[in-house]
Design a protein around this motif. Sequence first.
Motif, PDB file in Angstrom:
ATOM      1  N   ARG A 144      -6.307  15.349 104.271  1.00 29.89           N
ATOM      2  CA  ARG A 144      -4.616  15.643 104.997  1.00 29.89           C
ATOM      3  C   ARG A 144      -4.790  17.091 105.374  1.00 29.89           C
ATOM      4  O   ARG A 144      -5.079  17.862 104.457  1.00 29.89           O
ATOM      5  N   TYR A 145      -4.145  17.410 106.609  1.00 25.86           N
ATOM      6  CA  TYR A 145      -3.818  18.592 106.696  1.00 25.86           C
ATOM      7  C   TYR A 145      -2.291  18.923 106.290  1.00 25.86           C
ATOM      8  O   TYR A 145      -1.239  18.158 106.672  1.00 25.86           O
ATOM      9  N   THR A 146      -2.275  19.785 105.496  1.00 24.94           N
ATOM     10  CA  THR A 146      -0.885  19.936 104.822  1.00 24.94           C
ATOM     11  C   THR A 146      -0.776  21.482 104.301  1.00 24.94           C
ATOM     12  O   THR A 146      -2.076  21.971 103.907  1.00 24.94           O
ATOM     13  N   HIS A 147       0.231  22.104 104.217  1.00 25.29           N
ATOM     14  CA  HIS A 147       0.418  23.338 103.414  1.00 25.29           C
ATOM     15  C   HIS A 147       0.586  22.883 101.937  1.00 25.29           C
ATOM     16  O   HIS A 147       0.093  23.699 101.227  1.00 25.29           O
ATOM     17  N   GLN A 148       1.033  22.121 101.696  1.00 26.44           N
ATOM     18  CA  GLN A 148       1.367  21.663 100.210  1.00 26.44           C
ATOM     19  C   GLN A 148       1.038  20.037  99.901  1.00 26.44           C
ATOM     20  O   GLN A 148       1.952  19.420 100.206  1.00 26.44           O
ATOM     21  N   PRO A 149       0.113  19.722  99.078  1.00 34.87           N
ATOM     22  CA  PRO A 149      -0.019  18.288  98.751  1.00 34.87           C
ATOM     23  C   PRO A 149       0.960  17.841  97.916  1.00 34.87           C
ATOM     24  O   PRO A 149       1.775  18.657  97.029  1.00 34.87           O
ATOM     25  N   ASP A 150       1.045  16.630  97.875  1.00 35.74           N
ATOM     26  CA  ASP A 150       2.127  15.998  96.947  1.00 35.74           C
ATOM     27  C   ASP A 150       1.841  16.091  95.681  1.00 35.74           C
ATOM     28  O   ASP A 150       0.425  15.832  95.197  1.00 35.74           O
ATOM     29  N   GLU A 151       2.792  16.560  94.797  1.00 36.18           N
ATOM     30  CA  GLU A 151       2.174  16.896  93.327  1.00 36.18           C
ATOM     31  C   GLU A 151       1.969  15.864  92.545  1.00 36.18           C
ATOM     32  O   GLU A 151       1.601  16.001  91.205  1.00 36.18           O
ATOM     33  N   SER A 152       2.369  14.692  93.349  1.00 29.95           N
ATOM     34  CA  SER A 152       2.046  13.492  92.313  1.00 29.95           C
ATOM     35  C   SER A 152       0.352  13.051  92.410  1.00 29.95           C
ATOM     36  O   SER A 152      -0.078  12.072  91.641  1.00 29.95           O
ATOM     37  N   LEU A 153      -0.244  13.787  93.183  1.00 25.17           N
ATOM     38  CA  LEU A 153      -1.602  13.397  93.589  1.00 25.17           C
ATOM     39  C   LEU A 153      -2.673  14.310  93.064  1.00 25.17           C
ATOM     40  O   LEU A 153      -2.174  15.517  93.025  1.00 25.17           O
ATOM     41  N   ILE A 154      -3.799  14.103  92.772  1.00 31.83           N
ATOM     42  CA  ILE A 154      -4.610  15.403  92.627  1.00 31.83           C
ATOM     43  C   ILE A 154      -5.384  15.663  93.776  1.00 31.83           C
ATOM     44  O   ILE A 154      -5.647  14.935  94.581  1.00 31.83           O
ATOM     45  N   ALA A 155      -5.150  17.177  93.926  1.00 32.01           N
ATOM     46  CA  ALA A 155      -5.666  17.659  95.192  1.00 32.01           C
ATOM     47  C   ALA A 155      -6.724  18.551  95.184  1.00 32.01           C
ATOM     48  O   ALA A 155      -6.724  19.321  94.056  1.00 32.01           O
ATOM     49  N   ARG A 156      -7.655  18.700  96.083  1.00 31.37           N
ATOM     50  CA  ARG A 156      -8.612  19.703  96.009  1.00 31.37           C
ATOM     51  C   ARG A 156      -8.414  20.229  97.692  1.00 31.37           C
ATOM     52  O   ARG A 156      -8.749  19.777  98.669  1.00 31.37           O
ATOM     53  N   ARG A 157      -8.454  21.747  97.647  1.00 30.59           N
ATOM     54  CA  ARG A 157      -8.609  22.449  98.798  1.00 30.59           C
ATOM     55  C   ARG A 157      -9.956  22.429  99.561  1.00 30.59           C
ATOM     56  O   ARG A 157     -10.870  22.956  98.862  1.00 30.59           O
ATOM     57  N   LEU A 158     -10.230  21.954 100.737  1.00 35.45           N
ATOM     58  CA  LEU A 158     -11.559  21.759 101.240  1.00 35.45           C
ATOM     59  C   LEU A 158     -11.927  23.025 102.019  1.00 35.45           C
ATOM     60  O   LEU A 158     -12.716  23.522 102.160  1.00 35.45           O
ATOM     61  N   MET A 159     -10.975  23.176 103.189  1.00 35.48           N
ATOM     62  CA  MET A 159     -11.130  24.380 103.836  1.00 35.48           C
ATOM     63  C   MET A 159     -10.056  24.768 104.982  1.00 35.48           C
ATOM     64  O   MET A 159      -8.970  24.226 104.851  1.00 35.48           O
ATOM     65  N   GLN A 160     -10.045  25.632 105.533  1.00 37.14           N
ATOM     66  CA  GLN A 160      -9.072  26.279 106.251  1.00 37.14           C
ATOM     67  C   GLN A 160      -9.702  26.151 107.802  1.00 37.14           C
ATOM     68  O   GLN A 160     -10.947  26.612 108.065  1.00 37.14           O
TER      69      GLN A 160
END
Length: 301
Positions: A144-160
């Motif tokens: 997903r392209y997003t500024h802030q992932p859903d806090e209920s999910l585990i998230a990893r920033r991949l790239m800009q």
Amino acid sequence: MDKISAIRSFVEVASCGSFTQAAEQLDLSRLQVSRHVQEVERWLGLRLLHRTTRSVSLSVQGEEAFIYCQKILDEVASLESRSQRHRQELVGSIRVASPIGLGQNLLFEAIDAFTHQHPQVKIQLVLSDELAQLVGERVDIALRYTHQPDESLIARRLMQIDSALCASPHYLSQHPAITQISDLRMHNCLLHSSQSRWDFVKDNQTIAQSISGNLQANDMGVLLKAAIGGKGIILLPCDLANPHLASGELVEVLQGHHLPSKTLWAVYLSRSYQQHLVRHFIDFIAERWQQDINKWRPANQ
């Protein structure tokens, strides 16, 4: 009774709320899934599901059993992961959701490389520019392209990923010059269905420019084809734009004006009982995409 298979069917039905969807996800017949659930109910001596012609839901006892069954599957997956690490191979299947443009290009290339390296892994790719629902659509990983992932999910920033405003040389030769942001009001802008304006950054301030055009689509590939055909101006992520800028099919417009970049995240649920495979795939694409950072920047930088 194969208790693990029966438990997996029960968990899948409870998660989907449907015997039919569970059967599709497990590649079983609906009858097999139904028998598996009945076997679990006989084994535990409990009624786990409320069944109607329109819906399936967990009973009170079913909710408690679901938690324990999920833990059993997690433990089984953990054991399988340990054995896989010893064998240095990955086995299993994952369902990955992605924006269309990313999935048709960079992600497809990454999946091809990953499955070549791990031939016993199967990947089901779901392409849509709408946000995938991880639970309802049985998605293991969503990009997903997003500024802030859903806090209920585990998230990893991949790239800009930077963006570039582009048009074909033919279009620019037939229309007024574009020297400032406000000039865009005189041009045909090719719009993604999520857009009603384009934002620019100047002197640390965001400038929002309203735009209009005669073509709007939810698929960036359609808009890209129209732009190359001289139909208008398009805002593209640089992973899509740069090959066409390099070939001369497109030319960058308003090069002195900065466009906000987009952050791509991988998100997934903590309850996934294939977490080892999920994390391994995310590690793979993160490392692969960081190897050529210039793809994510305008070609002239």
